[in-house]
Write an enzyme that holds these catalytic residues in place. Structure first.
Site, PDB file in Angstrom:
ATOM      1  N   GLY A 201       0.831  -1.200   0.000  1.00 12.40           N
ATOM      2  CA  GLY A 201       0.000   0.000   0.000  1.00 12.40           C
ATOM      3  C   GLY A 201       0.861   1.244   0.000  1.00 12.40           C
ATOM      4  O   GLY A 201       2.027   1.214  -0.401  1.00 12.40           O
ATOM      5  N   VAL A 205       0.655   4.656   5.527  1.00 10.34           N
ATOM      6  CA  VAL A 205       0.258   3.486   6.316  1.00 10.34           C
ATOM      7  C   VAL A 205       1.458   2.548   6.507  1.00 10.34           C
ATOM      8  O   VAL A 205       1.585   1.899   7.550  1.00 10.34           O
ATOM      9  CB  VAL A 205      -0.957   2.768   5.674  1.00 10.34           C
ATOM     10  N   GLY A 206       2.346   2.530   5.533  1.00  5.28           N
ATOM     11  CA  GLY A 206       3.571   1.728   5.673  1.00  5.28           C
ATOM     12  C   GLY A 206       4.322   2.096   6.953  1.00  5.28           C
ATOM     13  O   GLY A 206       4.814   1.232   7.680  1.00  5.28           O
ATOM     14  N   GLU A 223       5.735  -3.262   0.644  1.00  2.00           N
ATOM     15  CA  GLU A 223       5.602  -3.149  -0.818  1.00  2.00           C
ATOM     16  C   GLU A 223       4.876  -1.837  -1.077  1.00  2.00           C
ATOM     17  O   GLU A 223       3.654  -1.782  -1.077  1.00  2.00           O
ATOM     18  CB  GLU A 223       4.814  -4.349  -1.368  1.00  2.00           C
ATOM     19  N   CYS A 257       0.960  -0.182  -9.206  1.00  2.00           N
ATOM     20  CA  CYS A 257       2.103   0.381  -8.456  1.00  2.00           C
ATOM     21  C   CYS A 257       3.325   0.549  -9.337  1.00  2.00           C
ATOM     22  O   CYS A 257       4.117   1.459  -9.133  1.00  2.00           O
ATOM     23  CB  CYS A 257       2.438  -0.509  -7.269  1.00  2.00           C
TER      24      CYS A 257
HETATM   25  P1  NAD Z   1      -5.301   0.652   0.548  1.00  2.00           P
HETATM   26  O1  NAD Z   1      -6.096   1.876   0.804  1.00  2.00           O
HETATM   27  O2  NAD Z   1      -5.977  -0.570   0.067  1.00  2.00           O
HETATM   28  O3  NAD Z   1      -4.490   0.369   1.882  1.00  2.00           O
HETATM   29  C1  NAD Z   1      -3.652  -0.750   1.990  1.00  2.00           C
HETATM   30  C2  NAD Z   1      -4.003  -1.478   3.254  1.00  2.00           C
HETATM   31  O4  NAD Z   1      -3.746  -0.649   4.390  1.00  2.00           O
HETATM   32  C3  NAD Z   1      -5.469  -1.882   3.328  1.00  2.00           C
HETATM   33  O5  NAD Z   1      -5.556  -3.236   3.692  1.00  2.00           O
HETATM   34  C4  NAD Z   1      -6.042  -0.951   4.378  1.00  2.00           C
HETATM   35  O6  NAD Z   1      -7.084  -1.522   5.119  1.00  2.00           O
HETATM   36  C5  NAD Z   1      -4.850  -0.672   5.276  1.00  2.00           C
HETATM   37  N1  NAD Z   1      -4.955   0.618   5.947  1.00  2.00           N
HETATM   38  C6  NAD Z   1      -5.413   1.776   5.430  1.00  2.00           C
HETATM   39  N2  NAD Z   1      -5.329   2.776   6.350  1.00  2.00           N
HETATM   40  C7  NAD Z   1      -4.812   2.230   7.469  1.00  2.00           C
HETATM   41  C8  NAD Z   1      -4.470   2.740   8.761  1.00  2.00           C
HETATM   42  N3  NAD Z   1      -4.653   4.016   9.089  1.00  2.00           N
HETATM   43  N4  NAD Z   1      -3.946   1.887   9.669  1.00  2.00           N
HETATM   44  C9  NAD Z   1      -3.746   0.585   9.342  1.00  2.00           C
HETATM   45  N5  NAD Z   1      -4.042   0.062   8.132  1.00  2.00           N
HETATM   46  C10 NAD Z   1      -4.577   0.852   7.217  1.00  2.00           C
HETATM   47  O7  NAD Z   1      -4.179   0.903  -0.491  1.00  2.00           O
HETATM   48  P2  NAD Z   1      -3.443   2.247  -0.871  1.00  2.00           P
HETATM   49  O8  NAD Z   1      -2.592   2.697   0.269  1.00  2.00           O
HETATM   50  O9  NAD Z   1      -4.388   3.185  -1.532  1.00  2.00           O
HETATM   51  O10 NAD Z   1      -2.540   1.603  -2.007  1.00  2.00           O
HETATM   52  C11 NAD Z   1      -1.995   2.360  -3.015  1.00  2.00           C
HETATM   53  C12 NAD Z   1      -0.508   2.423  -2.828  1.00  2.00           C
HETATM   54  O11 NAD Z   1      -0.004   1.096  -2.768  1.00  2.00           O
HETATM   55  C13 NAD Z   1       0.208   3.097  -3.969  1.00  2.00           C
HETATM   56  O12 NAD Z   1       1.240   3.875  -3.443  1.00  2.00           O
HETATM   57  C14 NAD Z   1       0.793   1.926  -4.744  1.00  2.00           C
HETATM   58  O13 NAD Z   1       1.934   2.258  -5.482  1.00  2.00           O
HETATM   59  C15 NAD Z   1       1.096   0.970  -3.643  1.00  2.00           C
HETATM   60  N6  NAD Z   1       1.140  -0.404  -4.129  1.00  2.00           N
HETATM   61  C16 NAD Z   1       2.316  -1.056  -4.073  1.00  2.00           C
HETATM   62  C17 NAD Z   1       2.401  -2.342  -4.576  1.00  2.00           C
HETATM   63  C18 NAD Z   1       3.692  -3.107  -4.534  1.00  2.00           C
HETATM   64  O14 NAD Z   1       3.654  -4.308  -4.781  1.00  2.00           O
HETATM   65  N7  NAD Z   1       4.809  -2.483  -4.238  1.00  2.00           N
HETATM   66  C19 NAD Z   1       1.270  -2.957  -5.110  1.00  2.00           C
HETATM   67  C20 NAD Z   1       0.076  -2.242  -5.126  1.00  2.00           C
HETATM   68  C21 NAD Z   1       0.004  -0.965  -4.623  1.00  2.00           C
END
Ligand code: NAD
Length: 469
Positions: A201, A205-206, A223, A257
């Protein structure tokens, strides 16, 4: 009902979360997930789930992302099946002790690395490839002999619900759990101890995940994403380059991503490249993209508004149309966005392609290297010297030369970022290793116990030791 998934929100009763994790811990402690037979059976069951539930999965992806079946199959279902097949084929070899040489000072002796499972892995998935981004890590976690808890993204509720319903039917319920939910459920999960967490994600959040993991000294694989540059040299095959840029940028309506985020090109070559990209967009999705079944939609109203807002005050040279009611955004090209505009400061994650022109393509190297390390970097060139310059002077998680993210199809290559785009990687053996502890083992013989290292220390012993070590 344990979970209640609706089209708007997937939830799990928070009080059920800790017992689920405790159950997984007990299963791991019982030891049967370490057997190769168990691992292979579970992997085959993942493949069976995807094959048998192909129709409902494709439908769920269609509902969540407006994606066509062929794109969903190649990007997600096919990826899961081939990852299972590759893993099953090589697992026995990966699990074997890995012999390494032993220095003279430790002779007679044997040294090896013994992969062992970590325990219980938490897999937090993202919504853009919602099946692949949880089942891919699950394949790696199971191959390494772990129990796993999956938390699919709430923004792809149809896939989340489908996984919550089907995974218990196909996989060992004692070893694999699904928790549906959003921030509350993920926060509750993160209050608990895991042996590894893989999060896919965004960066914000990471950091939350990493902070929570630090409390238990739990290792993490992050990731993440970032702005992946695409450098186009004028010494390239224009038509193939345009096809591959359009394919990789506009697949899943740009919500990938590893999509090229922006293009760097020489000023004199930019008009030709833009024209070629326009031709390919029309060729792939017809002149009326909104009517094409092959073009996806934006996941929700928030992301739709975010992407449309990026276009404010920009020089749109192609596209720019959008429809809030269907969350459609036309493939769009923006020429020369300001470097400090949101379009160039945030990851776009949508079907907008900024083109930035340079006097000289060599200027692309400092342009990229002064920014955060991206998840991927693309270079289109026939010039091998320039190729080497870019490879040596820039850093990125992954590099595609003369194509988009085809590297993701190769299970022999690690999939992961560097710096701000993440840490750790998976796919194939790298995934197996990522979810294993590579345990050091040295076995000595009782025979020939040289007393050199034992006190009392003498200058003679010291001299010999210095030579031996
Ligand atoms: P998302 O909103 O689905 O969030 C990812 C996860 O984090 C979800 O399961 C969600 O429930 C959890 N989450 C959200 N807020 C949270 C919080 N405050 N506390 C704890 N957990 C929480 O996904 P996103 O963040 O919109 O994803 C998009 C990003 O992910 C982009 O930056 C994209 O580049 C990256 N991405 C990376 C990869 C990779 O393989 N490197 C793949 C897909 C997406």
């Amino acid at each position: 009902m344990l979970t209640d998934s609706s089209s708007d929100r997937c939830t799990t009763n928070l009080s059920l979360i800790s017992p689920k994790i405790e159950g997984l811990r007990q299963t791991f402690a019982a030891g049967h997930t370490k057997n190769i037979e168990w691992r292979i059976a579970q992997l085959q069951r993942i493949k069976k789930l995807v094959a048998e539930k192909q129709e409902p999965i494709l439908l769920a992806l269609q509902k969540d992302l407006g994606r066509c079946d062929m794109e969903s199959w190649t990007a997600e279902l096919g990826g899961v099946i081939s990852e299972v097949e590759h893993t099953v084929k090589h697992l026995k070899k990966w699990m074997k002790p890995r012999k390494v040489s032993t220095p003279i000072a430790a002779q007679p002796g044997k040294s090896y690395v013994l992969p062992e499972p970590l325990g219980t892995v938490l897999i937090i998935g993202a919504w853009n490839y919602p099946l692949l981004l949880v089942l891919g890590p699950l394949i790696a976690a199971i191959s390494a002999g772990n129990c796993a808890l999956i938390k699919p993204s709430e923004l792809s509720p149809n896939i989340s619900g489908l996984l919550a319903e089907q995974i218990p039917k196909y996989l060992d319920q004692l070893a694999v759990e699904v928790v549906e939910g959003a921030v509350d459920e993920t926060s509750e999960l993160l209050q608990n101890q895991f042996d590894h967490i893989i999060y896919t994600g965004g960066e914000v959040v990471g950091k939350i995940v990493m902070r929570a993991a630090a409390e238990f000294l739990t290792p993490v694989t992050l990731e993440l994403g970032g702005k992946s540059p695409c450098i186009v040299d004028s010494n390239t095959d224009l038509e193939v380059t345009a096809s591959r840029i359009v394919w990789s940028k506009f697949m899943n309506a740009g919500q990938t991503c590893v999509a090229p985020d922006y293009v760097l090109v020489e000023k004199s070559f930019a008009p030709k490249l833009i024209d070629a990209i326009k031709v390919k967009i029309a060729e792939f999705y017809t002149a009326k993209v909104s009517a094409s079944d092959d073009y996806g939609r934006i996941v929700n109203a928030r992301h739709f508004a975010r992407i449309v807002n990026y276009l404010d005050g920009q020089n749109v040279v192609y596209g720019g149309e959008s429809d809030e009611s269907t969350k459609y955004i036309q493939p769009t090209i923006v020429l020369e966005p300001a470097e400090d505009s949101p379009l160039m400061e945030q990851e776009i994650f949508g079907p907008v392609l900024p083109i930035i022109t340079l006097d000289n393509i060599e200027q692309a190297v400092p342009f990229v290297s002064k920014r955060a390390k991206p998840l991927s970097l693309y270079l289109y060139t026939k010039n091998k010297t320039f190729e080497q310059t870019v490879l040596q002077q820039t850093s990125a998680g992954m590099v595609g030369i003369n194509d988009g993210f085809m590297f993701a199809l190769n299970p022999n290559l690690p999939f992961g970022g560097v710096g701000a785009s993440g840490m750790g990687a998976y796919h194939g053996k790298i995934g197996f290793d990522n979810f294993s502890h590579l345990k050091t083992v040295m076995k000595r013989s009782f025979w020939f116990d040289v007393p050199l290292r034992y006190p009392p220390f003498t200058s003679k012993k010291f001299k010999i030791l210095k030579k031996l070590l």
